[in-house]
Motif scaffolding. Structure first.
Motif, mmCIF file in Angstrom:
data_model
loop_
_atom_site.group_PDB
_atom_site.id
_atom_site.type_symbol
_atom_site.label_atom_id
_atom_site.label_comp_id
_atom_site.label_asym_id
_atom_site.label_seq_id
_atom_site.Cartn_x
_atom_site.Cartn_y
_atom_site.Cartn_z
ATOM 1 N N UNK A 197 0.994 -1.076 0.047
ATOM 2 C CA UNK A 197 0.006 -0.120 0.256
ATOM 3 C C UNK A 197 0.263 1.438 0.065
ATOM 4 N N UNK A 198 0.758 2.380 -1.323
ATOM 5 C CA UNK A 198 1.137 3.514 -1.002
ATOM 6 C C UNK A 198 0.259 4.564 -0.712
ATOM 7 N N UNK A 199 0.726 5.754 0.410
ATOM 8 C CA UNK A 199 0.161 6.701 0.635
ATOM 9 C C UNK A 199 0.322 7.901 0.212
ATOM 10 N N UNK A 200 0.015 8.803 -0.811
ATOM 11 C CA UNK A 200 0.676 9.385 -1.025
ATOM 12 C C UNK A 200 -0.214 11.383 -0.857
ATOM 13 N N UNK A 201 0.539 11.779 -0.135
ATOM 14 C CA UNK A 201 0.051 13.497 0.699
ATOM 15 C C UNK A 201 0.667 13.979 -0.463
ATOM 16 N N UNK A 202 -0.733 15.007 -1.066
ATOM 17 C CA UNK A 202 -0.312 15.878 -2.372
ATOM 18 C C UNK A 202 -0.661 17.046 -1.388
ATOM 19 N N UNK A 203 0.195 18.220 -1.761
ATOM 20 C CA UNK A 203 0.109 19.735 -1.647
ATOM 21 C C UNK A 203 0.051 20.806 -3.558
ATOM 22 N N UNK B 217 4.219 15.383 -2.612
ATOM 23 C CA UNK B 217 4.418 15.373 -3.649
ATOM 24 C C UNK B 217 4.791 17.158 -3.961
ATOM 25 N N UNK B 218 5.902 18.159 -3.657
ATOM 26 C CA UNK B 218 4.379 19.429 -3.658
ATOM 27 C C UNK B 218 3.919 20.315 -2.597
ATOM 28 N N UNK B 219 4.445 19.976 -1.437
ATOM 29 C CA UNK B 219 4.010 20.223 -0.665
ATOM 30 C C UNK B 219 4.951 20.166 0.580
ATOM 31 N N UNK B 220 5.524 21.704 1.814
ATOM 32 C CA UNK B 220 6.167 21.912 2.027
ATOM 33 C C UNK B 220 6.458 20.768 3.472
ATOM 34 N N UNK C 100 10.165 12.169 -1.158
ATOM 35 C CA UNK C 100 9.633 13.538 -0.860
ATOM 36 C C UNK C 100 9.909 13.830 -2.083
ATOM 37 N N UNK C 101 9.104 14.200 -3.125
ATOM 38 C CA UNK C 101 9.442 15.147 -4.062
ATOM 39 C C UNK C 101 8.874 16.878 -3.984
#
Length: 228
Positions: free
Chosen positions: A3-9, A168-171, A192-193
């Protein structure tokens, strides 16, 4: 299946032409966020707030998902993927992602001013006089500053189940969203991208930093994860 969990901003949507939430001077599209993103601002000048979100809604309907959104969909061929986003756009869904949790609400929805669970799909302008079934003014379905984040508990539960965490894309500076990284199991791989990473290599155990924008950064991520 892992399972991958992705946090995006905001950074993942920037390449689609959606501006990040706040400029360097603290303004959002030229407006003080306290005027357009707080309950007090809405009470003081509802017409300004409604028109502000009308313009954001129009902009969203003119843009399309970018390669980063599509790359996350591709991950679903090899993993169970859950996305937790701070973004209020629907670009993850339009790209084809199946499991998306919006922490801060959704721009293409509105809700009753007196019942936060009375939510409607909405793609046109919202104006004074647009009422819910209980005859109260409809407002944007957005979590404003000073309001509770109703999806936070669900997001915590999802994050706790991650075998891999991708940011991805969140500080990771905006709370409570930034606290989610603390709920992963010890030594969970974290990717962390961001073109200007706000974290150092030793910030978390098992951290890989990909210093790049979301599209090409997720290209690299696919090579790493799908070849493993």
């Amino acid at each position: 299946m892992k399972k991958i969990v992705v946090l995006t901003g905001a950074g993942i949507s920037a390449e689609s032409g959606i501006n990040t939430f706040r400029d360097a001077d603290g303004l959002w599209e030229g407006h003080d966020v306290m005027e357009v993103a707080t309950p007090e601002g809405f009470a003081k000048n509802p017409e300004l707030v409604l028109e502000f979100y009308n313009q954001r809604r129009k902009q969203l309907l003119e843009v399309s998902p970018n390669r980063a959104h599509s790359n996350l969909v591709e991950l679903e061929n090899n993993f169970h993927v859950e996305i937790i986003t701070q973004n209020v756009d629907d670009l993850h869904e339009r790209a084809g992602s199946k499991n998306v949790t919006h922490l801060h609400g959704e721009l293409l929805k509105v809700r009753s001013s007196i019942n936060e669970n009375a939510i409607l799909e909405w793609k046109k302008d919202l104006v004074l006089g647009d009422l819910c079934g209980n005859k109260s003014q409809l407002r944007p379905h957005i979590v404003w500053f000073g309001e509770m984040v109703p999806m936070l508990d669900k997001a915590v539960e999802i994050t706790q189940t991650a075998d891999i965490l991708i940011i991805i894309g969140t500080s990771m500076q905006v709370y409570p969203a930034a606290s989610l990284v603390n709920y992963v199991k010890p030594y969970t791989p974290i990717y962390f991208i961001d073109p200007k990473p706000s974290v150092s290599k030793n910030a978390f155990n098992n951290l890989t930093i990909i210093k790049d924008v979301a599209s090409s950064g997720t290209d690299e991520l696919l090579k790493i994860l799908i070849t493993k």
